[in-house]
Design an enzyme around this catalytic site. Sequence first.
Site, PDB file in Angstrom:
ATOM      1  N   ASP A 262      12.227  28.830  73.618  1.00 18.16           N
ATOM      2  CA  ASP A 262      11.250  28.243  72.708  1.00 18.16           C
ATOM      3  C   ASP A 262      10.110  29.245  72.537  1.00 18.16           C
ATOM      4  OD1 ASP A 262      10.711  25.130  71.670  1.00 18.16           O
ATOM      5  OD2 ASP A 262       8.900  26.361  71.789  1.00 18.16           O
ATOM      6  N   ASP A 305      17.039  22.593  66.973  1.00 21.00           N
ATOM      7  CA  ASP A 305      16.324  21.319  66.818  1.00 21.00           C
ATOM      8  C   ASP A 305      14.923  21.678  66.333  1.00 21.00           C
ATOM      9  OD1 ASP A 305      15.260  18.814  66.957  1.00 21.00           O
ATOM     10  OD2 ASP A 305      15.566  18.532  69.096  1.00 21.00           O
ATOM     11  N   CYS A 358      13.996  15.530  63.623  1.00 27.45           N
ATOM     12  CA  CYS A 358      13.658  14.118  63.780  1.00 27.45           C
ATOM     13  C   CYS A 358      12.873  13.683  62.538  1.00 27.45           C
ATOM     14  CB  CYS A 358      12.869  13.866  65.066  1.00 27.45           C
ATOM     15  SG  CYS A 358      11.384  14.860  65.275  1.00 27.45           S
TER      16      CYS A 358
END
Length: 431
Positions: A262, A305, A358
């Site tokens: 990340d 993601d 999301c």
Amino acid sequence: MRLGGRIAAAIEVIEDMDRRKRPVADALKDWGLSHRFAGSGDRSAIGNIVYDTLRRRRSLGFRMGQDDTSSVVFGAVLASGLDADALVAALDGDRHAPALPADGSLARFSAISLAEAPAAVQADVPDWLAGPLQDSLGDNWVTEAQAFSERPPLDMRVNTLKAAREDVLAELAPFDATPCEISPVGLRIAPIASDGRHPNVQVERGFQTGAFEIQDEGSQLAALLSGAKPGDTVLDACAGAGGKTLALAAMMKGQGVLHAYDTDRQRLAPIWDRLARAGAGNVEVHAPRASLGHLHGTLDLVVADAPCSGAGTWRRRPDAKWRLSAAQLERRVAEQAKVLAMAEAFVRPGGRLVYITCSLLAQENALQVQSFLQQFPEFEAEDAARIWQETLPDSGARYHPSAIGAGCGLTMTPQKTGTDGFFFASLTRRG
């Protein structure tokens, strides 16, 4: 605290959130720290009023006939099932209670039909989101959006590296946990009722020993659909705190290598403790400044993601939908394009790139993938509906399909899937 004090506190919290333009969770925490006389039951009840108000802020204002903070909070209390006469009686003589709304508002709340409101008000979203939501969810978009105004359940994923679902289910029986409807590794505790609160399952033995993690069922399903399997080489390109990393590690049964990366060191920080607790020994964590060049073109699966608007999390973070702007959405879309362009370099010929958000919004989802395929024609979209059927054969088509080239992506929603909102697409690099 009596009801009047709780209503006054909820008004104070929301006004603080609005004035300082801060997340509601921060405003609630600060209120609790500065009002230590309030017990845990009071804080839970106040939090429920605050979140219920934010989930339905526009429709409550419409039904009350005015949208100031005090009026919509009173509307949320009425919407919880307390009629106007009972509310007035409950506040009688309560010196901590705020002034009642203007004459007629309480009576109007019960008499007015929400069907008379504009679509965006019925859906409890800002006006500018009406078009994007209709484009993304179709003609039934108002009903879909209204499902985001309901209280969410508490979902957990059983860590199959350490436990079986039936064993964790037995441990959580005192909390009335049940198996999730779709995820074969999911457990669910029903949404909060009335002034209650969800149990703190993080103090339970199973959580402390890594037998289960808190994870929305939609996030679990996105991980399952990725198809990670034992022996694969995988990159979780936006690992964050490691929720999906842990799910992927369990799918891989400790075999193969799972790289977690990340760009945000702070977001990545919790992953170390979570990996140790879960017993995920095949995960290699890469610091934000680490070079991953040696992995280019070698990986079987890359999971992106991507950072997004969070529109799929409005049940849990209702304040986010009022802060979201068209400019912020545009910035997120640009960030996602950069993530995809970074992630594709790691996929070997014949390997797959899985894209997850999301979000509900097509700009971040199907349209984003279509733009990527134009830039990188060596990739092609798989049929995500087929992947769903193969992975979850008994669940039915509980998603919104989105055509992407010759394939399709899919969107999960509270209305369709009973989960938070998630988008999933799988892309294959031609060999």
